[in-house]
Design an enzyme around this catalytic site. Structure first.
Site, PDB file in Angstrom:
ATOM      1  N   ASP A 130      39.182 -84.215 -88.380  1.00  0.00           N
ATOM      2  CA  ASP A 130      39.920 -83.312 -89.328  1.00  0.00           C
ATOM      3  C   ASP A 130      39.228 -83.222 -90.558  1.00  0.00           C
ATOM      4  OD1 ASP A 130      41.923 -82.389 -91.185  1.00  0.00           O
ATOM      5  OD2 ASP A 130      43.443 -83.465 -90.088  1.00  0.00           O
ATOM      6  N   TYR A 188      46.633 -88.626 -91.928  1.00  0.00           N
ATOM      7  CA  TYR A 188      47.842 -87.763 -92.522  1.00  0.00           C
ATOM      8  C   TYR A 188      48.937 -88.194 -91.591  1.00  0.00           C
ATOM      9  CZ  TYR A 188      50.250 -83.595 -93.292  1.00  0.00           C
ATOM     10  OH  TYR A 188      51.029 -82.381 -93.861  1.00  0.00           O
ATOM     11  N   LYS A 220      45.022 -75.420 -96.503  1.00  0.00           N
ATOM     12  CA  LYS A 220      44.297 -76.285 -97.601  1.00  0.00           C
ATOM     13  C   LYS A 220      43.296 -75.200 -98.050  1.00  0.00           C
ATOM     14  CE  LYS A 220      47.749 -79.118 -96.402  1.00  0.00           C
ATOM     15  NZ  LYS A 220      47.434 -80.240 -95.573  1.00  0.00           N
ATOM     16  N   ARG A 250      49.474 -62.703 -78.320  1.00  0.00           N
ATOM     17  CA  ARG A 250      49.479 -64.216 -78.305  1.00  0.00           C
ATOM     18  C   ARG A 250      48.013 -64.467 -77.800  1.00  0.00           C
ATOM     19  NH1 ARG A 250      51.322 -65.991 -73.868  1.00  0.00           N
ATOM     20  NH2 ARG A 250      53.252 -64.992 -73.861  1.00  0.00           N
TER      21      ARG A 250
HETATM   22  C1  LIG Z   1      48.082 -80.792 -94.412  1.00  0.00           C
HETATM   23  C2  LIG Z   1      47.374 -81.434 -93.310  1.00  0.00           C
HETATM   24  C3  LIG Z   1      47.274 -81.253 -91.953  1.00  0.00           C
HETATM   25  C4  LIG Z   1      48.334 -80.508 -91.530  1.00  0.00           C
HETATM   26  O1  LIG Z   1      48.424 -79.159 -91.780  1.00  0.00           O
HETATM   27  P1  LIG Z   1      49.799 -77.976 -91.604  1.00  0.00           P
HETATM   28  O2  LIG Z   1      48.953 -76.905 -91.912  1.00  0.00           O
HETATM   29  O3  LIG Z   1      50.750 -78.518 -92.789  1.00  0.00           O
HETATM   30  O4  LIG Z   1      50.562 -78.199 -90.408  1.00  0.00           O
HETATM   31  C5  LIG Z   1      46.748 -82.215 -90.996  1.00  0.00           C
HETATM   32  N1  LIG Z   1      45.782 -82.881 -91.562  1.00  0.00           N
HETATM   33  C6  LIG Z   1      45.553 -83.122 -92.886  1.00  0.00           C
HETATM   34  C7  LIG Z   1      44.497 -83.786 -93.318  1.00  0.00           C
HETATM   35  C8  LIG Z   1      46.267 -82.276 -93.706  1.00  0.00           C
HETATM   36  O5  LIG Z   1      45.975 -82.505 -94.931  1.00  0.00           O
END
Ligand SMILES: *Cc1c(COP(=O)(O)O)cnc(C)c1O
Length: 389
Positions: A177, A105, A202, A53
């Site tokens: 982000d 998001y 992503k 962890r």
């Molecule tokens: C998908 C996404 C998230 C969340 O990520 P997860 O891996 O689904 O928890 C946060 N910010 C943006 C811009 C996203 O596209």
């Protein structure tokens, strides 16, 4: 684990960081360490790792690669993008003020609202492209400003440098982000941000088969604090996920280049089509954020959205007939996806909030993949023909 690619160009770091660095057998692909625990060398002699962890060699290799690509001092790999956002938010002192984009998001809004309702943070959602509204939010002395650019699903662009300058004047930290572009296209730390957040689910992984996240910090002290906190709350990512994500990261640059070239072609095609009322893609000069995007990005990414001339009936016909694009949420994989924000990704917002944010019922979002441009255009053409275009 470090290696001789540490000071290379970003493309080389993505392709080869940690390659051929295995001291045991000379494995070219970095080994996957699944062990949860590590043998001490002797009494009171811990080695580099003791418990999974807290630290794992495979996960740390991914963290180091992403940190280098973002130009940060280090990174923490989390179990999801949401865990990455929460890693920053959950260690704020009680009652700290957070400023976030009004159109960020959906999962991030849900998390921030939940923490605000529990009284753990104060929350201000603002249109960060509106300098007056943002300045007034800063008068509430936030500790943390979250930024998302391009935004989802309208691809609104925010000037990262100017947001950071304004936020730093009131001693607020800025976290960007960077999920929608990846460090191949945008490096927020170089524009003044303190942290970069990723949903590695992503583009960084890029193959729609791992949920994961990362937080990169510009400052080494903050990296240590985040690493400590991730161990305290137990939000670190799994080693196999890290290994897969590192494998995905190898092709980040060629994928992004191919995908954004496809996206540009798709945007031009849609813009010229009679069945399409509006295209939202920062690469088009008609987009309000085109100038800022040209300045702070090395390309325009592979996400775009567009509005059909017809209403919800046209949307249904389009989705039934479109080829090459799969109807699904998420983004950033090698395969092309289409989503209907009003009934899918942004359904939770409610009709009123959607209307305020400019998300109409005839809006469709595309994540453009690496298929042949011609097939993508033909597939979209089939959908558009079916909705009376
Ligand atoms: C998908 C996404 C998230 C969340 O990520 P997860 O891996 O689904 O928890 C946060 N910010 C943006 C811009 C996203 O596209």
């Amino acid at each position: 684990m470090t290696d001789d690619k540490a000071d290379s160009c970003p493309e080389t770091i993505a392709a080869a960081f940690g390659v051929a660095s295995d001291p045991a057998f000379g494995a070219v692909a970095p080994p996957l360490y699944l062990s949860t625990t590590y043998e001490f060398a002797g009494f009171e002699q811990p080695r580099a790792y003791d418990y999974g962890r807290a630290g794992n060699p495979t996960r740390d290799l991914l963290a180091e690669a992403i940190a280098k690509l973002e130009g940060g001092a280090g990174a923490v790999i989390t179990a999801s993008g949401m865990a990455a956002v929460d890693l920053l938010v959950s260690r704020l002192p009680a009652g700290a003020q957070v400023v976030a984009p009004h159109d960020c998001y959906g999962g991030t809004i849900r998390l921030l609202k939940a923490r605000a309702e529990l009284g753990q943070i104060g929350l201000r959602l603002v249109d960060q492209a509106d300098a007056g509204a943002f300045a007034s939010a800063l008068r509430e002395r936030p500790r943390l400003v979250l930024v998302e650019t391009p935004s989802n699903p309208l691809m609104r662009i925010v000037d990262i440098r100017s947001i950071c300058t304004m936020a730093h004047e009131v001693q607020a930290e800025v976290a960007v982000d960077n999920t929608f572009l990846s460090p191949a296209i945008q490096q927020p730390l170089a524009l003044g941000a303190d942290y970069v957040i990723h949903s590695t689910t992503k583009y960084l992984n890029g193959h729609s088969d791992v949920i994961g996240g990362a937080v990169v910090a510009a400052d080494a002290v903050q990296v240590e604090a985040l690493r400590h906190w991730a161990n305290v709350v137990g939000s670190t990512g799994a080693p196999f996920d890290a290994w897969l994500t590192l494998r995905g990261l190898r092709t980040l640059f060629p994928r992004m280049e191919w995908q954004q070239a496809n996206a540009m072609a798709v945007a031009h095609y849609l813009e010229s089509h009679a069945a399409v009322a509006k295209v939202h893609y920062p690469g088009l000069p008609s987009h309000a954020g085109h100038a800022v995007a040209s300045r702070q990005q090395r390309g325009f990414g592979a996400m775009l959205s567009f509005e059909l001339v017809g209403g919800i009936e046209a949307v249904k016909c389009f989705i039934a007939a479109v080829g090459c694009f799969t109807l699904a949420e998420s983004l950033g994989g090698v395969e092309s996806l289409v989503a209907h924000p009003a009934t899918m990704t942004h359904a939770d917002m409610g009709a009123e909030a959607r209307a305020l944010a400019g998300i109409s019922d005839n809006l469709l979002r595309l994540s453009v993949g690496i298929e042949a441009e011609q097939d993508l255009i033909v597939g979209l053409g089939q959908g558009l023909a079916a909705c009376g275009g």
